[in-house]
Scaffold this motif. Structure first.
Motif, PDB file in Angstrom:
ATOM      1  N   CYS A  72       0.681  -1.127  -0.105  1.00  0.00           N
ATOM      2  CA  CYS A  72      -0.014   0.045  -0.077  1.00  0.00           C
ATOM      3  C   CYS A  72       0.805   1.227  -0.208  1.00  0.00           C
ATOM      4  O   CYS A  72       1.983   1.258   0.212  1.00  0.00           O
ATOM      5  CB  CYS A  72      -0.831  -0.080   1.512  1.00  0.00           C
ATOM      6  N   CYS A  81      -4.045  -1.361   8.388  1.00  0.00           N
ATOM      7  CA  CYS A  81      -2.900  -0.569   8.645  1.00  0.00           C
ATOM      8  C   CYS A  81      -2.977   0.707   8.339  1.00  0.00           C
ATOM      9  O   CYS A  81      -1.982   1.557   8.471  1.00  0.00           O
ATOM     10  CB  CYS A  81      -1.740  -1.090   7.553  1.00  0.00           C
ATOM     11  N   CYS A  82      -4.334   1.313   8.011  1.00  0.00           N
ATOM     12  CA  CYS A  82      -4.544   2.801   8.442  1.00  0.00           C
ATOM     13  C   CYS A  82      -5.994   2.931   8.878  1.00  0.00           C
ATOM     14  O   CYS A  82      -6.717   1.708   8.742  1.00  0.00           O
ATOM     15  CB  CYS A  82      -4.051   3.600   7.371  1.00  0.00           C
TER      16      CYS A  82
HETATM   17  S1  SF4 Z   1      -5.805  -0.121   5.494  1.00  0.00           S
HETATM   18 FE1  SF4 Z   1      -5.110   1.553   4.511  1.00  0.00          FE
HETATM   19  S2  SF4 Z   1      -2.991   1.150   4.556  1.00  0.00           S
HETATM   20 FE2  SF4 Z   1      -3.903  -0.761   4.880  1.00  0.00          FE
HETATM   21  S3  SF4 Z   1      -4.175  -1.518   2.595  1.00  0.00           S
HETATM   22 FE3  SF4 Z   1      -5.992  -0.330   3.359  1.00  0.00          FE
HETATM   23  S4  SF4 Z   1      -5.544   1.811   2.651  1.00  0.00           S
HETATM   24 FE4  SF4 Z   1      -3.811   0.659   2.667  1.00  0.00          FE
END
Ligand code: SF4
Ligand code: HEM
Ligand code: SF4
Ligand code: SF4
Ligand code: SF4
Lengths: 356, 430
Positions: A133, A170-171
């Motif tokens: 990502c 992760c975000c």
């Molecule tokens: S959660 Fe956020 S950092 Fe993780 S893959 Fe999705 S957009 Fe990317």
């Protein structure tokens, strides 16, 4: 360079050529199923046909050698057909019950845990992270590998009160989705702006429009068009970062992990529910994120101990109440967990329903 | 010829433990691909510095506007040269899976061969929207890889402000709870919108998902703009043989505590056989010579619980179709939204029924394309304009099943009330 070739816009492939023959034959005609042992589903058709499906965990990001290994196993024991689940488990269908045990043996020997059915902790739905990502605060495949190592026995057994689905993200965009227990990166400081780059890289009105709290304003900085953030308003959601990478939101120290519980998609018993935040401020600590594992396990094993059969985590908390949830899981309930976003009053207790 | 591996002490730690390790897979690929040696170098750096190093860009295939996710490294030295030059580009192809994610080994092996030749050799089955993610190709290999996958019968999925790749559950192929042909609905709907998948031109993303019953294994209610969730509207079917078998195995305590008292609408009654009611909405089944379950289907909300616990003994009815819910999404920008019921029941049996589903999808997409603001999801649009305006826009009649409760505030102009009452009464008697 490749030559120009007009694509064949075929869209979604027909699945019939890929269906196991027993599934094709009994399509839409199944009668019931049971689970002879963890990791195995046994389906019976109205026609009397039976099929056994053996489910195994994978690492999801698979190299071609791993996939070919799985294909070898499918060719030897499962008539060359497989399917994948939404949580990246692989399923092998078998119409001869005598093949089930050898298939389980072959999978186990090749390092693929057999389980993930019924009241187990299934493979964690996950995102892309540092591997791929462009906006991640942490990794996904690694965090999931570390956690699944810890939860391995809960995958291969069906010992939970009801099924448990986990996800990681992760975000804050949270591609990983709703889950009984979710682990999500949370940014705790406003973005750091590299004013030299904003004018070249970012479409400023689009970035301003992204901010959910209208904290971003166009500004002239050092004589150049840029953007500024009202840091008191900013809720650190990170939405400005994807369209404007010079507004760096990730921070090696201040991007933390938060834990959420009680999300449920199914309509079974209660209506579907969103997950709720119960812990925050955990360090982003690769390669094994032990602080996260510890809290996830605490919640999971408290649930296992305390819930009645068929209660999902959401059902369990509804029965025991949130104060007791925090008490039993040994988690501090802080003022930050009281919602103040849109519609938040719906989350307050407008009753005298209180447990003592 | 592979170059020397970088030291990866942190990634190495992810090779221990019982769960299959993606790091071991990366290392295997790195044995003959410099590309993967350097990919591991960059990933290890991320683990050490806790920072990501990819940025987007534009890479595509001829004829399409989306479906490839470009990644270029941002990890550069003081001369602006990539620290790990062999992995400076690491693009992903999103490829649409067959409905229900079924494969045979022949096609999987061909995919492996193509991706070994043109890409990194790393494939994710599957992304969270369902795509097969062929991860890691250089710009000049993307077209070749796509061409071969395309000729194998596969097509790119969605990215950007487009209709996205969809998912359907295993459903009719292997699940007794399935209430329609998920694969057929999936293909028919999505293949209508291929242009909106391949050439992003909507205000924002639009996701369809297909689950065969209210267990919603595809998470469609929270994760799709249009969720198609199977259900039925006639009586639940029963099977005495399986009911007795279940009761013999589980006994009275489980029946009472885990079936009867967990019914959300308190619809299931345990009765002595002689007292069981008869009637057009009643289903009943003996669990023993003396006792039976009685269910008043007019109060069952098809939650699936009892049907899940006593599979086969209690089963869905035969008048099957789907409930359509619109507007589910995660947080950004106004907070999480569940899909809202817009069609309580759409029969899905005949060709015409499936065409009606496609037509509904078309109306919703058209309305979304015309009325949503840029970067606004369908659920946010509905919140901004109100459900009633949305329903009028797509030509769907209102129904009390669309709300949890009627309004609680009086702040609304009611001067059209009499006309509406007259219209609705006229419709009822028509
Ligand atoms: S959660 Fe956020 S950092 Fe993780 S893959 Fe999705 S957009 Fe990317
Ligand atoms: C900008 C960079 C982004 C990247 C690289 C990215 C990447 C991804 C990927 C790879 C997937 C899985 C795709 C698939 O399975 O086909 C995904 C799914 C998802 N993304 Fe993103 N994403 C981005 C931005 C966003 C944004 C801005 C949002 C929402 C505001 C978002 C919400 C989601 C959600 C909810 C899913 C899961 C959808 C589902 O379950 O169907 N993403 N994302
Ligand atoms: S992080 Fe979120 S709240 Fe803060 S400025 Fe960016 S978009 Fe606005
Ligand atoms: S959603 Fe329902 S029909 Fe589909 S696989 Fe799950 S239980 Fe079966
Ligand atoms: S399916 Fe109907 S009868 Fe069964 S538990 Fe749910 S609401 Fe009750």
């Amino acid at each position: 360079m490749a030559t120009m070739r007009t694509p064949i816009e075929s869209g979604v492939p027909d699945n019939r050529p890929y269906l196991h023959p027993a599934l094709l034959k009994n399509y839409g005609n199944w009668r019931y199923h049971d689970r002879p042992r963890p990791g195995v589903l046994h389906h019976v058709s109205h026609s009397g046909d039976e099929v056994w499906s053996v489910r195994a965990g994978t690492q999801r990001q698979m190299d071609v050698y791993t996939i070919r290994k799985l294909c070898d196993i499918a060719d030897t024991y499962a008539e060359g057909h497989v399917r994948f689940t939404i949580r990246s488990n692989i399923e092998f269908m078998v119409s001869d019950p005598a093949k089930v045990d050898p298939l389980i043996g072959a999978l186990t020997e090749a390092g693929f845990p057999v389980g993930g059915t019924g009241n187990s902790v299934s493979m964690i739905a996950h995102t892309q992270g540092w591997l791929h990502c462009d906006i991640p605060g942490t990794d996904a495949s690694g965090a999931v590998k570390a956690l699944m190592d810890d939860l391995y026995t809960e995958f291969i057994k069906e010992d939970m009160p009801n099924r448990v689905h986990l996800s990681t993200s992760c975000c804050e965009i949270n591609c990983g989705g709703q889950a009984d227990i979710a682990i999500i990166v949370q940014h705790t400081k406003p973005p750091k702006i590299n004013h030299d780059l904003v004018a070249n890289v970012c479409e400023r009105p689009a970035v301003v429009a992204r901010c959910p709290v209208a904290a971003i304003r166009p500004a002239l900085v050092n004589g150049k068009p840029s953007l500024e953030v009202d840091e008191k308003k900013c809720i650190c959601c990170g939405a400005c970062y994807p369209p404007c990478p010079p507004m760096q939101i990730n921070d090696p120290e201040y991007s933390k992990l938060a834990i959420w519980v009680g999300g449920k998609n199914s309509n079974a018993r209660g209506k579907p529910t969103f997950m709720k935040m119960v812990a925050s401020g955990l360090p982003n600590n690769p390669p094994r994120w032990p602080e996260v594992s510890e809290i996830v396990k605490k919640i999971l094993y408290t649930y296992k101990e305390d819930a009645r059969s068929w209660e999902r985590i959401a059902d369990w908390v509804e029965r025991i109440g949130w104060p007791r949830f925090f008490e039993k899981c040994d988690l501090p309930f802080t003022k930050y967990l009281i919602d103040d976003w849109r519609g938040s009053r719906a989350n307050l207790n407008a009753s005298t329903h209180i447990r003592f | 010829m592979a170059k020397k591996m970088h030291d990866t002490p942190m990634l190495d730690q992810l090779e221990s433990g019982p769960w299959p390790s993606f790091v071991t897979g990366l290392k295997r690929l790195a044995k003959d691909k410099d590309y993967m040696v350097d990919l591991m170098g960059q990933l290890e750096t991320s683990y050490r510095t806790k920072k990501g190093y990819w940025k987007g860009g534009t890479v595509g295939v001829f004829g399409y506007g989306g479906g490839v996710i470009p990644r270029f490294t941002e990890l550069k030295d003081e001369n602006d040269k990539p620290v790990f030059p062999d992995a400076a580009e690491f693009h992903t192809l999103r490829v649409q899976p067959p409905a229900g994610m079924h494969y045979n080994t022949e096609v999987l092996r061909k995919m492996c061969d193509i991706w070994e030749r043109h890409g990194s050799g790393l494939i994710a089955f599957h992304g969270q929207s369902g795509d097969i993610m062929f991860q890691g190709a250089k710009t000049d290999k993307v077209q070749d890889a796509f061409d071969e996958l395309n000729e194998l019968g596969f097509d790119l999925g969605g990215a950007g402000p487009a209709v996205r790749t969809s998912m359907s559950c295993v459903g009719a192929a292997r699940c007794e709870q399935s209430c329609y042909d998920e694969a057929k609905a999936h293909r028919q709907v999505i293949n209508t919108f291929l242009d909106d998948i391949h050439r992003p031109a909507l205000p924002y993303k639009f996701k369809f998902k297909f689950s065969g019953c209210p267990n919603d294994c595809m998470n469609s209610i929270q994760r799709s703009d249009m969720a198609v969730i199977g259900t039925w509207r006639d009586n639940m079917r029963t099977d005495e043989g399986l009911a007795r078998k279940w009761f013999d195995a589980h006994g009275m305590n489980e029946l009472v505590n885990n079936v009867i008292s967990r019914c959300p609408t308190k619809t299931i009654l345990l009765k002595e056989v002689k007292d069981v009611a008869q009637g057009p909405t009643i289903s009943s089944v003996k669990i023993s010579d003396s006792h039976a379950l009685e269910i008043d289907n007019s109060n069952c909300v098809r939650c699936m619980h009892c049907v899940n616990v006593m599979t086969g003994a209690l089963a869905k009815g035969t008048d099957t179709g789907a409930t359509i819910l619109i507007g589910g999404k995660r947080t950004l920008k106004i907070g999480d939204l569940m899909g809202t019921v817009v069609v309580p029941f759409l029969p899905l049996k005949t060709e015409e029924d499936y065409e009606a589903l496609v037509e509904l999808g078309q109306k919703v997409i058209d309305f979304f394309a015309e009325n949503a603001l840029e970067h606004e999801r369908t659920g946010e649009m509905i919140e901004r304009i109100g459900l009633v305006n949305f329903l009028e826009g797509i030509g769907v009649d209102i129904d009390p099943n669309m709300v949890a409760t009627p309004r609680t505030n009086p702040y609304v102009r009611m001067d059209g009330w009499d006309d509406e009452v007259a219209r609705i009464n006229a419709k009822k008697t028509a």
